[in-house]
Design an enzyme around this catalytic site. Structure first.
Site, PDB file in Angstrom:
ATOM      1  N   SER A 128      -6.175  19.576   4.074  1.00 31.79           N
ATOM      2  CA  SER A 128      -5.588  20.260   2.898  1.00 31.79           C
ATOM      3  C   SER A 128      -6.218  19.754   1.608  1.00 31.79           C
ATOM      4  CB  SER A 128      -4.069  20.082   2.865  1.00 31.79           C
ATOM      5  OG  SER A 128      -3.713  18.759   2.545  1.00 31.79           O
ATOM      6  N   ASN A 129      -6.641  18.483   1.574  1.00 30.88           N
ATOM      7  CA  ASN A 129      -7.334  17.990   0.379  1.00 30.88           C
ATOM      8  C   ASN A 129      -8.720  18.632   0.262  1.00 30.88           C
ATOM      9  OD1 ASN A 129      -6.047  15.867  -1.408  1.00 30.88           O
ATOM     10  ND2 ASN A 129      -5.430  15.186   0.609  1.00 30.88           N
TER      11      ASN A 129
ATOM     12  N   LEU B 256     -10.377   8.712   8.787  1.00 30.59           N
ATOM     13  CA  LEU B 256      -9.804   7.501   9.403  1.00 30.59           C
ATOM     14  C   LEU B 256     -10.848   6.636  10.093  1.00 30.59           C
ATOM     15  CD1 LEU B 256      -6.522   9.085  10.825  1.00 30.59           C
ATOM     16  CD2 LEU B 256      -6.920   7.914   8.632  1.00 30.59           C
TER      17      LEU B 256
ATOM     18  N   HIS C 173      -5.689   8.313  -1.916  1.00 27.18           N
ATOM     19  CA  HIS C 173      -4.707   7.584  -1.103  1.00 27.18           C
ATOM     20  C   HIS C 173      -3.317   8.041  -1.537  1.00 27.18           C
ATOM     21  CE1 HIS C 173      -3.183   4.299   1.377  1.00 27.18           C
ATOM     22  NE2 HIS C 173      -2.328   4.037   0.402  1.00 27.18           N
TER      23      HIS C 173
ATOM     24  N   ASP D 259      -9.409   0.375   0.509  1.00 25.63           N
ATOM     25  CA  ASP D 259      -8.346   0.766  -0.441  1.00 25.63           C
ATOM     26  C   ASP D 259      -8.275  -0.121  -1.673  1.00 25.63           C
ATOM     27  OD1 ASP D 259      -5.792   2.006   1.886  1.00 25.63           O
ATOM     28  OD2 ASP D 259      -7.557   2.934   0.957  1.00 25.63           O
TER      29      ASP D 259
HETATM   30  C1  GRF Z   1      -3.649  12.758   2.641  1.00 21.15           C
HETATM   31  O1  GRF Z   1      -2.302  12.414   2.362  1.00 21.15           O
HETATM   32  C2  GRF Z   1      -4.539  11.656   2.165  1.00 21.15           C
HETATM   33  O2  GRF Z   1      -4.069  11.003   1.016  1.00 21.15           O
HETATM   34  C3  GRF Z   1      -4.482  10.709   3.314  1.00 21.15           C
HETATM   35  O3  GRF Z   1      -4.487  11.521   4.471  1.00 21.15           O
HETATM   36  C4  GRF Z   1      -3.919  12.772   4.139  1.00 21.15           C
HETATM   37  C5  GRF Z   1      -4.943  13.818   4.491  1.00 21.15           C
HETATM   38  O4  GRF Z   1      -4.332  15.044   4.474  1.00 21.15           O
HETATM   39  N1  GRF Z   1      -5.607   9.810   3.275  1.00 21.15           N
HETATM   40  P1  GRF Z   1      -5.274  16.337   4.590  1.00 21.15           P
HETATM   41  O5  GRF Z   1      -6.075  16.196   5.854  1.00 21.15           O
HETATM   42  O6  GRF Z   1      -6.130  16.366   3.377  1.00 21.15           O
HETATM   43  O7  GRF Z   1      -4.282  17.476   4.644  1.00 21.15           O
END
Ligand code: GRF
Length: 230
Positions: free
Chosen positions: A16-17, A85, A104, A145
């Site tokens: 989603s990001n 990850l 984050h 981080d």
């Molecule tokens: C987000 O909350 C980001 O901050 C964290 O993992 C999540 C990823 O969500 N590192 P998406 O895959 O972007 O929906």
């Protein structure tokens, strides 16, 4: 994609990001300073890959030891970690120093570090009884981080919040902060100097911001826009 900053988004989750970055750049149209040229996931099942393919963007599955080579092969200028990850080798954080950022879902340096990702972050915030959480966009360096902070925005913790409800409220702000940080970096309005200080939009919202802006408040977007305006 000539002349614009070439961005690689690294994502292992739903993406989603990534989508927020794509949508923001599309909305900027010819005014955008960057294009997403590559999406890298640690595993084939990442929803981010499907989003990339729908947008006709090159994708790759990278193990840590091939990541640098893939980024180089795609002439990547700016690396964006968004729910990635897998381990990012030091050779990559050094080679793209000042041009690699992460989002984050908490107010670093609180609630960050190894083992704190996804819902685990929000669970830790709730278990700590924190009243305010938020989102952080920061430069990535060798320490997980802990790189120089680019921007943060506070998000209220509501009574009765679950990790899922808090995650959704923080994600809304992530989707506003990350694309604007990408654009500001691509535009040169934001940079990391030799001393490791962030130059440009380093404002941290006044902590009363969240009391004025429930996440669905239209002026939230305008105020976060202002955070990145030179
Ligand atoms: C987000 O909350 C980001 O901050 C964290 O993992 C999540 C990823 O969500 N590192 P998406 O895959 O972007 O929906």
């Amino acid at each position: 994609m000539t002349g614009r900053t070439r961005v690689a988004v690294l994502a292992s989750g739903g993406g989603s990001n990534l989508q927020a970055v794509l949508d923001h750049l599309a909305a900027l149209g010819s005014r955008r300073a960057a294009d997403v040229a590559l999406v890298v996931a640690g595993r084939e099942t990442a929803g981010a890959l499907a989003r990339a393919r729908r947008a006709d963007i090159a994708t790759a599955i990278a193990l840590p030891d091939s990541l640098g080579e893939i980024l180089h092969a795609h002439a990547i200028d700016l690396v964006v970690l968004a729910g990635y990850l897998s381990f990012v080798p030091g050779a990559v954080t050094e080679r793209w120093a000042g041009r690699i950022i992460n989002v984050h879902p908490a107010l670093l340096p609180s609630f960050g570090g190894h083992g704190l990702y996804g819902l685990r972050v929000h669970r830790a915030v709730l278990e700590a009884g924190a009243r305010v959480s938020g989102a952080t966009v920061h430069f990535v360096d060798a320490e997980y981080d802990r790189g120089p902070i680019i921007a943060q925005w506070p998000v209220p913790v509501a009574a009765g919040d679950t990790p899922e409800t808090l995650a959704a409220r923080v994600l809304r702000v992530e989707h506003l902060l990350l694309p604007r940080a990408v654009d500001a970096l691509a535009r040169g309005n934001l940079s990391l100097d030799a001393a490791g200080r962030v130059r440009g939009g380093t404002a941290v919202a006044p902590l009363d911001a969240f009391s004025l802006h429930p996440p669905d408040d239209a002026s939230l977007v305008a105020d976060i826009d202002a955070l990145f305006s030179p």
